[in-house]
Design a protein around this motif. Structure first.
Motif, PDB file in Angstrom:
ATOM      1  N   LEU A 210       0.884  -1.126  -0.067  1.00  0.00           N
ATOM      2  CA  LEU A 210       0.003   0.157   0.015  1.00  0.00           C
ATOM      3  C   LEU A 210       0.990   1.237   0.062  1.00  0.00           C
ATOM      4  CD1 LEU A 210      -2.785  -1.102   2.612  1.00  0.00           C
ATOM      5  CD2 LEU A 210      -3.192  -0.705  -0.010  1.00  0.00           C
ATOM      6  N   ILE A 211       2.059   1.303   0.514  1.00  0.00           N
ATOM      7  CA  ILE A 211       2.838   2.438   0.644  1.00  0.00           C
ATOM      8  C   ILE A 211       3.559   2.554  -0.553  1.00  0.00           C
ATOM      9  CG2 ILE A 211       4.938   3.040   1.783  1.00  0.00           C
ATOM     10  CD1 ILE A 211       4.147   1.790   4.355  1.00  0.00           C
ATOM     11  N   MET A 212       4.085   1.602  -1.145  1.00  0.00           N
ATOM     12  CA  MET A 212       4.885   1.606  -2.428  1.00  0.00           C
ATOM     13  C   MET A 212       4.497   2.477  -3.403  1.00  0.00           C
ATOM     14  SD  MET A 212       6.558  -2.365  -2.782  1.00  0.00           S
ATOM     15  CE  MET A 212       7.363  -2.005  -4.067  1.00  0.00           C
ATOM     16  N   PRO A 213       3.031   2.201  -3.981  1.00  0.00           N
ATOM     17  CA  PRO A 213       2.622   3.219  -4.863  1.00  0.00           C
ATOM     18  C   PRO A 213       2.634   4.769  -4.544  1.00  0.00           C
ATOM     19  CG  PRO A 213       1.079   1.463  -4.560  1.00  0.00           C
ATOM     20  CD  PRO A 213       2.047   1.248  -3.495  1.00  0.00           C
ATOM     21  N   ASP A 214       2.491   5.015  -3.379  1.00  0.00           N
ATOM     22  CA  ASP A 214       2.766   6.612  -2.928  1.00  0.00           C
ATOM     23  C   ASP A 214       4.221   6.830  -3.137  1.00  0.00           C
ATOM     24  OD1 ASP A 214       0.205   6.608  -2.219  1.00  0.00           O
ATOM     25  OD2 ASP A 214       0.423   6.168   0.010  1.00  0.00           O
ATOM     26  N   GLN A 215       5.131   6.105  -2.813  1.00  0.00           N
ATOM     27  CA  GLN A 215       6.543   6.187  -3.063  1.00  0.00           C
ATOM     28  C   GLN A 215       6.858   6.397  -4.437  1.00  0.00           C
ATOM     29  OE1 GLN A 215       8.293   2.964  -0.989  1.00  0.00           O
ATOM     30  NE2 GLN A 215       8.586   4.371   1.048  1.00  0.00           N
ATOM     31  N   THR A 216       6.166   5.596  -5.289  1.00  0.00           N
ATOM     32  CA  THR A 216       6.411   5.777  -6.631  1.00  0.00           C
ATOM     33  C   THR A 216       5.799   7.038  -7.275  1.00  0.00           C
ATOM     34  OG1 THR A 216       6.218   3.119  -6.832  1.00  0.00           O
ATOM     35  CG2 THR A 216       5.995   4.606  -8.842  1.00  0.00           C
ATOM     36  N   LEU A 217       4.748   7.402  -6.602  1.00  0.00           N
ATOM     37  CA  LEU A 217       4.018   8.830  -7.561  1.00  0.00           C
ATOM     38  C   LEU A 217       4.733  10.057  -6.650  1.00  0.00           C
ATOM     39  CD1 LEU A 217       0.251   7.511  -7.339  1.00  0.00           C
ATOM     40  CD2 LEU A 217       2.132   7.725  -9.379  1.00  0.00           C
ATOM     41  N   ALA A 218       5.493   9.770  -5.921  1.00  0.00           N
ATOM     42  CA  ALA A 218       5.928  11.096  -4.967  1.00  0.00           C
ATOM     43  C   ALA A 218       6.986  12.032  -6.104  1.00  0.00           C
ATOM     44  CB  ALA A 218       6.903  10.570  -3.956  1.00  0.00           C
ATOM     45  N   GLN A 219       6.681  13.167  -5.960  1.00  0.00           N
ATOM     46  CA  GLN A 219       7.379  14.047  -7.057  1.00  0.00           C
ATOM     47  C   GLN A 219       7.583  15.463  -6.389  1.00  0.00           C
ATOM     48  OE1 GLN A 219       4.787  15.071 -10.241  1.00  0.00           O
ATOM     49  NE2 GLN A 219       3.031  15.727  -8.956  1.00  0.00           N
ATOM     50  N   THR A 220       8.776  16.038  -6.905  1.00  0.00           N
ATOM     51  CA  THR A 220       9.224  17.320  -6.517  1.00  0.00           C
ATOM     52  C   THR A 220       8.210  18.479  -7.410  1.00  0.00           C
ATOM     53  OG1 THR A 220      11.543  16.498  -5.880  1.00  0.00           O
ATOM     54  CG2 THR A 220      10.877  18.831  -5.814  1.00  0.00           C
ATOM     55  N   LYS A 221       7.769  19.290  -6.759  1.00  0.00           N
ATOM     56  CA  LYS A 221       6.914  20.401  -7.393  1.00  0.00           C
ATOM     57  C   LYS A 221       7.916  21.679  -7.298  1.00  0.00           C
ATOM     58  CE  LYS A 221       2.430  18.722  -6.263  1.00  0.00           C
ATOM     59  NZ  LYS A 221       1.001  18.900  -5.448  1.00  0.00           N
ATOM     60  N   TYR A 222       8.161  22.348  -8.326  1.00  0.00           N
ATOM     61  CA  TYR A 222       9.140  23.458  -8.390  1.00  0.00           C
ATOM     62  C   TYR A 222       8.011  24.702  -8.841  1.00  0.00           C
ATOM     63  CZ  TYR A 222      12.042  19.709  -9.954  1.00  0.00           C
ATOM     64  OH  TYR A 222      12.737  18.555  -9.878  1.00  0.00           O
ATOM     65  N   GLY A 223       8.615  25.739  -8.452  1.00  0.00           N
ATOM     66  CA  GLY A 223       7.892  27.250  -8.293  1.00  0.00           C
ATOM     67  C   GLY A 223       7.641  27.876  -9.868  1.00  0.00           C
ATOM     68  N   LEU A 224       7.411  26.970 -10.797  1.00  0.00           N
ATOM     69  CA  LEU A 224       7.179  27.340 -12.118  1.00  0.00           C
ATOM     70  C   LEU A 224       6.051  26.471 -12.816  1.00  0.00           C
ATOM     71  CD1 LEU A 224       8.415  28.653 -14.670  1.00  0.00           C
ATOM     72  CD2 LEU A 224       9.577  26.371 -15.053  1.00  0.00           C
ATOM     73  N   TRP A 225       5.227  27.423 -13.616  1.00  0.00           N
ATOM     74  CA  TRP A 225       4.019  26.873 -14.359  1.00  0.00           C
ATOM     75  C   TRP A 225       3.917  27.307 -15.696  1.00  0.00           C
ATOM     76  CZ3 TRP A 225       4.423  28.849  -9.636  1.00  0.00           C
ATOM     77  CH2 TRP A 225       3.695  28.298  -8.322  1.00  0.00           C
ATOM     78  N   VAL A 226       3.806  26.314 -16.776  1.00  0.00           N
ATOM     79  CA  VAL A 226       3.654  26.532 -18.115  1.00  0.00           C
ATOM     80  C   VAL A 226       2.361  26.273 -18.550  1.00  0.00           C
ATOM     81  CG1 VAL A 226       4.656  26.008 -20.429  1.00  0.00           C
ATOM     82  CG2 VAL A 226       6.351  26.047 -18.294  1.00  0.00           C
ATOM     83  N   THR A 227       1.767  27.094 -19.314  1.00  0.00           N
ATOM     84  CA  THR A 227       0.310  27.017 -19.616  1.00  0.00           C
ATOM     85  C   THR A 227      -0.545  26.628 -18.613  1.00  0.00           C
ATOM     86  OG1 THR A 227       0.715  24.911 -20.610  1.00  0.00           O
ATOM     87  CG2 THR A 227       1.050  26.657 -21.946  1.00  0.00           C
ATOM     88  N   GLY A 228      -0.174  27.051 -17.334  1.00  0.00           N
ATOM     89  CA  GLY A 228      -0.975  26.745 -16.262  1.00  0.00           C
ATOM     90  C   GLY A 228      -0.693  25.488 -15.552  1.00  0.00           C
ATOM     91  N   LYS A 229       0.110  24.779 -16.093  1.00  0.00           N
ATOM     92  CA  LYS A 229       0.384  23.511 -15.523  1.00  0.00           C
ATOM     93  C   LYS A 229       1.916  23.502 -14.753  1.00  0.00           C
ATOM     94  CE  LYS A 229      -2.881  21.576 -17.826  1.00  0.00           C
ATOM     95  NZ  LYS A 229      -3.104  22.740 -18.859  1.00  0.00           N
ATOM     96  N   ARG A 230       1.832  22.936 -13.378  1.00  0.00           N
ATOM     97  CA  ARG A 230       3.007  23.067 -12.607  1.00  0.00           C
ATOM     98  C   ARG A 230       4.109  21.983 -13.031  1.00  0.00           C
ATOM     99  NH1 ARG A 230       2.791  24.129  -6.830  1.00  0.00           N
ATOM    100  NH2 ARG A 230       4.892  24.315  -6.286  1.00  0.00           N
ATOM    101  N   VAL A 231       5.454  22.659 -12.856  1.00  0.00           N
ATOM    102  CA  VAL A 231       6.334  21.870 -13.583  1.00  0.00           C
ATOM    103  C   VAL A 231       6.966  21.011 -12.591  1.00  0.00           C
ATOM    104  CG1 VAL A 231       8.962  22.063 -14.376  1.00  0.00           C
ATOM    105  CG2 VAL A 231       7.159  23.814 -15.263  1.00  0.00           C
TER     106      VAL A 231
END
Length: 275
Positions: free
Chosen positions: A22-43
């Motif tokens: 149950l924990i592994m999918p969360d780890q796989t999906l973990a991502q770093t969000k940056y303070g940049l957006w292109v066409t409204g989408k978070r980089v």
């Protein structure tokens, strides 16, 4: 008793395995969000290597979080009225290669931190409804080396916080255009190896907080170019017999030497560089 112990151990092991699954999918999906957006989408760390995965982004577009560099290479970015083209809350460098084009209804860029646009390439920015570039949080905008044209409906460049500065350094050609004013509400204009080419006689006006001529902000288009490219206009246009301070178009300036922005001037017939 032994059978019950084995059963209990097996159940414990199964529960531990289930928890890990149950924990592994969360780890796989973990991502770093940056303070940049292109066409409204978070980089993020998931998409930064190839931002053409975003809707209406084509060519080659990528972001390096190590250097905070957004690289555009023969890129085309289009977007509608509900989002912004590029928005950053982190210091950002936009590096240009080839010919790039950004078109939309809302602002091309909303810069919430110091931003530099540079590179050997070019970019054409066109907004058909809003102002083209906003500067937020007293951010500075540096445009260096590249070729760039910026066209907004009302304003080309319009900071929305006091303390914003435009730095133009060794550009090939740079233009800002807007029906109300090309460049307004900036607190400083720094020219390094560059000069205002058109309209002739236009200069930064501290009181009007923008590029002005004849006591009014310049509406329409303001064009910057390399100072080296217009060097020949210099001393020949203004003889030593005419005292005062002139720009490279031969127009006499009313400001004192101390109040002039960085650039190349002719003072009492002698070319001088203010750094």
């Amino acid at each position: 008793m032994k059978t019950k112990l084995h059963l209990r151990n097996n159940l414990t092991a199964f529960a531990a395995l289930l928890a890990m699954m149950l924990i592994m999918p969360d780890q796989t999906l973990a991502q770093t969000k940056y303070g940049l957006w292109v066409t409204g989408k978070r980089v993020t760390s998931d998409n930064c290597n190839d931002l053409t995965c975003l809707e209406d982004v084509s060519g080659k577009v990528s972001f390096s979080p190590e250097t905070n560099t957004l690289k555009l290479s023969d890129a085309t970015i289009t977007y509608g009225a509900t989002v912004l083209g590029i928005e950053n809350d982190i210091p950002l460098t936009i590096e240009l290669e080839g010919n790039n084009k950004i078109t939309g209804s809302n602002a091309i860029a909303s810069m919430g931190a110091d931003t530099k646009i540079c590179g050997s390439g070019s970019v054409e920015m066109t907004v058909d409804y809003d102002d083209a570039i906003y500067l937020k949080r007293s951010a500075s905008l540096t445009i260096e080396d590249c070729t760039m044209s910026v066209k907004g409906k009302n304003y080309g460049l319009l900071p929305i916080k006091e303390g914003s500065t435009l730095i133009v350094r060794n550009v090939a050609t740079l233009s800002f255009e807007g029906a109300e004013a090309a460049i307004a509400d900036i607190d400083g204009l720094v020219l390094e190896g560059s000069s205002i080419l058109t309209p002739a006689g236009a200069a930064f006006n501290k009181n009007l907080r923008g590029v002005a001529k004849g006591g009014k902000l310049v509406s329409g288009k303001v064009v910057f170019g390399s100072a080296a490219g217009i060097d020949a206009v210099g001393a020949d246009a203004v003889s030593a017999a005419k005292p005062g301070i002139y720009n490279l178009h031969g127009t006499r300036l009313q400001q004192s030497w101390e109040s002039l922005p960085k650039g190349i001037y002719i003072m009492d017939g002698v070319k001088k560089v203010k750094k």
